[in-house]
Scaffold this active site. Sequence first.
Site, PDB file in Angstrom:
ATOM      1  N   GLY A   7       0.835  -1.195   0.000  1.00  0.00           N
ATOM      2  CA  GLY A   7       0.000   0.000   0.000  1.00  0.00           C
ATOM      3  C   GLY A   7       0.868   1.242   0.000  1.00  0.00           C
ATOM      4  CD  GLU A 165     -14.491  11.006  -1.987  1.00  0.00           C
ATOM      5  OE1 GLU A 165     -13.705  11.971  -1.930  1.00  0.00           O
ATOM      6  OE2 GLU A 165     -14.111   9.822  -1.948  1.00  0.00           O
TER       7      GLU A 165
END
Length: 433
Positions: A7, A165
Site C-alpha cells: 500500500g 463520495e
Amino acid sequence: MVIIGCGFGGLEAARALRGADVAITLVDKTNHHLFQPLLYQVATAGLPAPAIAAPARHLFRDQDNVTTLLGDVMAVDPAAREVRLRDGQALPYDHLVVAAGATHSYFGRDDWARFAPGLKTLADAFEIRRRVLLAFEAAEKESDPGRRDPWLTFVVIGGGPTGVEMAGTLAEIARDTLPGEFRHIDPAAARILLVEGGPRVLQAMPESLSASARRQLEKLGVEVRVGSRVTAIDGEGLEVQPAGDAPALRIESRCIVWAAGVAASPLGRQIAEATGAQTDRAGRVVVEPDLTVPGHPSISVIGDLAAAQSHQPGHAPRPVPGVSPAAKQMGRSAAGNILHRLRGEPTQAFRYRDYGNLATIGRNSAVVDLWTPWRRIEFSGWPAWVFWLFAHIYFLIGFRNRLVVLIDWASAYWSRQRYARVVTGIDPGVRDA
C-alpha cells in the site's frame, strides 16, 4: 529486510531505500498497488480497475534491491526473526516494516458484511458495482411498484469521505448516466440515502465545510440522515434508530454499502501478542515515537496498522490519522530510521505534516480543508472540485494511470456517461461467501 504490504506505506518505504545497501523482500497478498482514494470510482463504474492500480513487479522493475513476492502473511515470529506465509514459507529478516493496512469493521456484527459490503479492495469494488447496476436491471423487470422500490433504494452507511463520495456518485448515476436507457423504470426516481451515526457528515472537517457538503449532497437528491444508528441489516433492508426517542425506522433496500468503520489488519493483534505490545480498540499496534514496536527495534509498524503519534517540536504528541499521506510519510520515516540504525546513528521521532482534507460530492461539487504553513484555507464548490481533481491525478502512480484517468474524467464530464459498466452474471442478489 522484509516489507509486508504494497500500500502507500510499504511502497514509500521501499522506494525510500532505493540505492541503499539493503536487500528488500516486499510481500503482499495481491500483485498490485492500489490507489484507494479513487476506489469508489471503480465501484461506481467511473473508472476501470487498471486506471487506479499498478502491478507491484512493474513498479520495482528498475529497483534492483527489491524482490516482490505474492503471499499471504499469517504471522510474524520475533524470536526467530521470520515472517510466515500461509503456504508455509518463512521469510527471514533483519529489519521488518509492517504495512498490512486495514479492513472493514462492523462493530461486532460481522454477519452484516454479506448484506452491506465495504470498500477496501478491487474485489469489493467489483461486488458493489455488480450490486448497483444489477439492482436497476432487477427493477426494470419488476412490474409491482411495491416490489420494485427496494431495488431502486440505495443506502450508504457512514458519512466520512468514502460514504459522501459514494452517495453523491450514486445520485449522479441515477440522475445523469442511466436515464433514457430503460423502458419500464425511471432511474432518476431512485432513492439514495446516506446514514451517519454522528451529528454531521465529514466530521474531520470544520462544521462550515460539513454543512456545505450536506447541502451539495441534498442538491443532488441524496437524503442525508445524521444522528441515526444502524441496528440491523439483512437481505431485505436495514433498521435505523434515529436520535432521541423517535421509533426505529425500517428501510427496504436491496443495495447497501458499508462505509462506517475501519479496523486494523488481524496481523496487528498477532504481532502484539508475539511481542507484548499494546493495541488500541481498532486493533492498531501502539508504537514508539520512531514507529518501532516497544522492545523490538527491528520491527516497524506503519500506516493504518499503527497507533502512532506525531512528535512536533514544541507541541504535545498528537495522534496520526489513518489517511494515505500519513502512511506515505511513515513509510519514509521508517526507511530513514533503518538507515540510521545501519550507520549506528540514533533514530528520529516521527513528525506528521498534515496538509488537510478534501472530499468530492459530485460533478462540480467538493470541499477542501487545506493546511498551509501560513494559514488554513477552506473552500467548496467548483474551485474545490477542480483542486480535488488535479490533486488526485498528481498523486496517482505512473504516467499512464494519470493520462487514462484524465481522459476518462474529461469524457465523463462532457458526456455524463460512465463506461466501466460491465458486470458478470444476472443474479442481483446477495452472494454467499
